[in-house]
Design a protein around this motif. Sequence first.
Motif, PDB file in Angstrom:
ATOM      1  N   ARG A   1       2.409   0.313   7.468  1.00 23.34           N
ATOM      2  CA  ARG A   1       1.386   1.034   8.234  1.00 23.34           C
ATOM      3  C   ARG A   1       1.116   2.422   7.632  1.00 23.34           C
ATOM      4  NH1 ARG A   1       4.126  -0.983  12.512  1.00 23.34           N
ATOM      5  NH2 ARG A   1       5.235   0.967  12.884  1.00 23.34           N
ATOM      6  N   ASN A   2       2.184   3.143   7.344  1.00 24.96           N
ATOM      7  CA  ASN A   2       2.018   4.494   6.807  1.00 24.96           C
ATOM      8  C   ASN A   2       1.383   4.491   5.410  1.00 24.96           C
ATOM      9  OD1 ASN A   2       2.950   6.427   8.799  1.00 24.96           O
ATOM     10  ND2 ASN A   2       4.921   5.388   8.624  1.00 24.96           N
ATOM     11  N   LEU A   3       1.754   3.533   4.598  1.00 18.41           N
ATOM     12  CA  LEU A   3       1.172   3.461   3.259  1.00 18.41           C
ATOM     13  C   LEU A   3      -0.303   3.065   3.321  1.00 18.41           C
ATOM     14  CD1 LEU A   3       4.209   1.900   1.399  1.00 18.41           C
ATOM     15  CD2 LEU A   3       3.311   4.224   1.124  1.00 18.41           C
ATOM     16  N   LYS A   4      -0.642   2.194   4.266  1.00 14.42           N
ATOM     17  CA  LYS A   4      -2.058   1.849   4.444  1.00 14.42           C
ATOM     18  C   LYS A   4      -2.848   3.079   4.899  1.00 14.42           C
ATOM     19  CE  LYS A   4      -1.813  -3.115   5.307  1.00 14.42           C
ATOM     20  NZ  LYS A   4      -2.001  -4.183   6.314  1.00 14.42           N
ATOM     21  N   MET A   5      -2.244   3.871   5.777  1.00 15.25           N
ATOM     22  CA  MET A   5      -2.902   5.110   6.215  1.00 15.25           C
ATOM     23  C   MET A   5      -3.075   6.077   5.039  1.00 15.25           C
ATOM     24  SD  MET A   5      -3.913   5.040   9.289  1.00 15.25           S
ATOM     25  CE  MET A   5      -4.294   6.761   9.511  1.00 15.25           C
ATOM     26  N   ALA A   6      -2.062   6.174   4.183  1.00 16.42           N
ATOM     27  CA  ALA A   6      -2.159   7.040   3.005  1.00 16.42           C
ATOM     28  C   ALA A   6      -3.332   6.593   2.138  1.00 16.42           C
ATOM     29  CB  ALA A   6      -0.861   7.008   2.214  1.00 16.42           C
ATOM     30  N   LEU A   7      -3.498   5.289   2.019  1.00 16.47           N
ATOM     31  CA  LEU A   7      -4.586   4.769   1.201  1.00 16.47           C
ATOM     32  C   LEU A   7      -5.958   4.997   1.824  1.00 16.47           C
ATOM     33  CD1 LEU A   7      -2.920   1.559  -0.221  1.00 16.47           C
ATOM     34  CD2 LEU A   7      -3.967   3.392  -1.559  1.00 16.47           C
ATOM     35  N   THR A   8      -6.028   5.210   3.127  1.00 16.29           N
ATOM     36  CA  THR A   8      -7.329   5.542   3.714  1.00 16.29           C
ATOM     37  C   THR A   8      -7.794   6.914   3.247  1.00 16.29           C
ATOM     38  OG1 THR A   8      -6.399   6.496   5.739  1.00 16.29           O
ATOM     39  CG2 THR A   8      -6.974   4.144   5.803  1.00 16.29           C
ATOM     40  N   TYR A   9      -6.849   7.798   2.936  1.00 19.33           N
ATOM     41  CA  TYR A   9      -7.203   9.129   2.436  1.00 19.33           C
ATOM     42  C   TYR A   9      -7.419   9.126   0.930  1.00 19.33           C
ATOM     43  CZ  TYR A   9      -6.046  10.956   7.011  1.00 19.33           C
ATOM     44  OH  TYR A   9      -6.042  11.212   8.345  1.00 19.33           O
ATOM     45  N   GLU A  10      -6.694   8.264   0.245  1.00 17.08           N
ATOM     46  CA  GLU A  10      -6.808   8.191  -1.216  1.00 17.08           C
ATOM     47  C   GLU A  10      -6.836   6.723  -1.653  1.00 17.08           C
ATOM     48  OE1 GLU A  10      -4.327  10.798  -3.605  1.00 17.08           O
ATOM     49  OE2 GLU A  10      -3.771  11.850  -1.764  1.00 17.08           O
ATOM     50  N   PRO A  11      -7.963   6.052  -1.503  1.00 16.74           N
ATOM     51  CA  PRO A  11      -8.040   4.623  -1.795  1.00 16.74           C
ATOM     52  C   PRO A  11      -7.794   4.259  -3.263  1.00 16.74           C
ATOM     53  CG  PRO A  11     -10.141   5.460  -0.938  1.00 16.74           C
ATOM     54  CD  PRO A  11      -9.192   6.591  -0.957  1.00 16.74           C
ATOM     55  N   ALA A  12      -7.968   5.202  -4.168  1.00 13.34           N
ATOM     56  CA  ALA A  12      -7.805   4.888  -5.587  1.00 13.34           C
ATOM     57  C   ALA A  12      -6.423   5.268  -6.128  1.00 13.34           C
ATOM     58  CB  ALA A  12      -8.875   5.612  -6.395  1.00 13.34           C
ATOM     59  N   ASN A  13      -5.542   5.783  -5.293  1.00  9.95           N
ATOM     60  CA  ASN A  13      -4.241   6.253  -5.756  1.00  9.95           C
ATOM     61  C   ASN A  13      -3.356   5.057  -6.125  1.00  9.95           C
ATOM     62  OD1 ASN A  13      -1.471   7.186  -5.765  1.00  9.95           O
ATOM     63  ND2 ASN A  13      -2.236   9.082  -4.872  1.00  9.95           N
ATOM     64  N   THR A  14      -3.072   4.909  -7.409  1.00 10.75           N
ATOM     65  CA  THR A  14      -2.288   3.757  -7.880  1.00 10.75           C
ATOM     66  C   THR A  14      -0.844   3.814  -7.394  1.00 10.75           C
ATOM     67  OG1 THR A  14      -1.913   4.907  -9.967  1.00 10.75           O
ATOM     68  CG2 THR A  14      -3.694   3.296  -9.925  1.00 10.75           C
ATOM     69  N   ARG A  15      -0.315   5.006  -7.286  1.00  9.22           N
ATOM     70  CA  ARG A  15       1.073   5.124  -6.804  1.00  9.22           C
ATOM     71  C   ARG A  15       1.192   4.575  -5.384  1.00  9.22           C
ATOM     72  NH1 ARG A  15       5.082   9.757  -7.985  1.00  9.22           N
ATOM     73  NH2 ARG A  15       6.824   9.142  -6.709  1.00  9.22           N
ATOM     74  N   TYR A  16       0.234   4.922  -4.531  1.00  9.50           N
ATOM     75  CA  TYR A  16       0.243   4.430  -3.158  1.00  9.50           C
ATOM     76  C   TYR A  16       0.104   2.912  -3.145  1.00  9.50           C
ATOM     77  CZ  TYR A  16      -0.777   9.278  -1.636  1.00  9.50           C
ATOM     78  OH  TYR A  16      -0.742  10.625  -1.397  1.00  9.50           O
ATOM     79  N   LYS A  17      -0.807   2.401  -3.974  1.00  9.00           N
ATOM     80  CA  LYS A  17      -1.039   0.950  -4.028  1.00  9.00           C
ATOM     81  C   LYS A  17       0.224   0.207  -4.475  1.00  9.00           C
ATOM     82  CE  LYS A  17      -5.970   1.183  -5.059  1.00  9.00           C
ATOM     83  NZ  LYS A  17      -6.988   0.949  -6.098  1.00  9.00           N
ATOM     84  N   GLU A  18       0.898   0.767  -5.484  1.00  9.85           N
ATOM     85  CA  GLU A  18       2.114   0.117  -5.998  1.00  9.85           C
ATOM     86  C   GLU A  18       3.206   0.091  -4.935  1.00  9.85           C
ATOM     87  OE1 GLU A  18       3.044   2.379  -9.492  1.00  9.85           O
ATOM     88  OE2 GLU A  18       1.410   1.476 -10.660  1.00  9.85           O
ATOM     89  N   LYS A  19       3.376   1.191  -4.229  1.00 10.94           N
ATOM     90  CA  LYS A  19       4.404   1.257  -3.185  1.00 10.94           C
ATOM     91  C   LYS A  19       4.074   0.285  -2.061  1.00 10.94           C
ATOM     92  CE  LYS A  19       8.183   3.269  -1.766  1.00 10.94           C
ATOM     93  NZ  LYS A  19       9.425   3.133  -2.520  1.00 10.94           N
ATOM     94  N   LEU A  20       2.800   0.209  -1.677  1.00 14.81           N
ATOM     95  CA  LEU A  20       2.386  -0.729  -0.635  1.00 14.81           C
ATOM     96  C   LEU A  20       2.642  -2.164  -1.088  1.00 14.81           C
ATOM     97  CD1 LEU A  20       1.084  -1.323   2.100  1.00 14.81           C
ATOM     98  CD2 LEU A  20      -1.153  -1.245   0.957  1.00 14.81           C
ATOM     99  N   ALA A  21       2.354  -2.470  -2.334  1.00 10.09           N
ATOM    100  CA  ALA A  21       2.590  -3.822  -2.859  1.00 10.09           C
ATOM    101  C   ALA A  21       4.083  -4.164  -2.799  1.00 10.09           C
ATOM    102  CB  ALA A  21       2.068  -3.937  -4.287  1.00 10.09           C
ATOM    103  N   GLU A  22       4.943  -3.199  -3.138  1.00  9.39           N
ATOM    104  CA  GLU A  22       6.396  -3.424  -3.053  1.00  9.39           C
ATOM    105  C   GLU A  22       6.806  -3.755  -1.621  1.00  9.39           C
ATOM    106  OE1 GLU A  22       8.773  -0.100  -4.431  1.00  9.39           O
ATOM    107  OE2 GLU A  22       7.469   0.163  -6.180  1.00  9.39           O
ATOM    108  N   VAL A  23       6.315  -2.959  -0.679  1.00  9.27           N
ATOM    109  CA  VAL A  23       6.663  -3.142   0.731  1.00  9.27           C
ATOM    110  C   VAL A  23       6.145  -4.491   1.231  1.00  9.27           C
ATOM    111  CG1 VAL A  23       6.183  -2.273   3.066  1.00  9.27           C
ATOM    112  CG2 VAL A  23       6.873  -0.683   1.262  1.00  9.27           C
ATOM    113  N   GLN A  24       4.912  -4.815   0.881  1.00 10.21           N
ATOM    114  CA  GLN A  24       4.333  -6.085   1.335  1.00 10.21           C
ATOM    115  C   GLN A  24       5.071  -7.278   0.735  1.00 10.21           C
ATOM    116  OE1 GLN A  24       0.163  -5.324   0.435  1.00 10.21           O
ATOM    117  NE2 GLN A  24      -0.247  -4.899   2.595  1.00 10.21           N
ATOM    118  N   LYS A  25       5.575  -7.121  -0.463  1.00 10.08           N
ATOM    119  CA  LYS A  25       6.352  -8.195  -1.088  1.00 10.08           C
ATOM    120  C   LYS A  25       7.638  -8.441  -0.285  1.00 10.08           C
ATOM    121  CE  LYS A  25       8.573  -9.411  -5.445  1.00 10.08           C
ATOM    122  NZ  LYS A  25       8.956  -8.949  -6.779  1.00 10.08           N
ATOM    123  N   VAL A  26       8.299  -7.366   0.113  1.00  8.80           N
ATOM    124  CA  VAL A  26       9.520  -7.487   0.916  1.00  8.80           C
ATOM    125  C   VAL A  26       9.189  -8.112   2.272  1.00  8.80           C
ATOM    126  CG1 VAL A  26      11.346  -6.192   2.098  1.00  8.80           C
ATOM    127  CG2 VAL A  26      10.707  -5.570  -0.237  1.00  8.80           C
TER     128      VAL A  26
END
Length: 184
Positions: free
Chosen positions: A144-169
């Motif tokens: 939830r928090n990483l998705k919120m972070a991406l609403t502020y910075e949709p192009a941030n690759t670091r945020y996307k990578e961290k979200l992908a890690e979490v979603q994989k788990v």
Amino acid sequence: MTELSERCARLDQMDYFEILMVERSAAPADIKKAFYRESRTYHPDRFFHLDNKELKDQVHDLYKRVTEAYYVLRDDAKRRQYTANISGPERAQKLRFTESSEAETRAASKRQVEEQIGVHPKGRQFYQTGAADADAGRWASAERNLKMALTYEPANTRYKEKLAEVQKVLLEESRKQGDAFKIR
């Protein structure tokens, strides 16, 4: 006075380390000492009594470069940038630390910070909270928090990578739970 004239004649070929007469590896304390030594020696107020305007102008130019050298070499980021500039093939054009060099240094520092965390304060806040949740194993909250972070910075690759890690788990956990239900 001949030493002054000789130094001023070479001023356009000297880098800041040469102007302060220190090694490139000099410690900040040594740079400060060198600045004070050169400043005391060539301060324009010491030469006010001279009638020779050309000599006064030389003193002023040298003092200005001594001050400029200290301004650049005392700042770690500027010093790194300056040292890289004068070590390169365009040494002659990079002997002076200009406003564009300063802007370049500031932009590089800003990019480095942005690459580390992000640009938007709220985005950084949500990312940090999400990363802390992930570290604590609170996967749904982290997502939830990483998705919120991406609403502020949709192009941030670091945020996307961290979200992908979490979603994989999260996906792996839901598969395990699904398997547990099938076994019963």
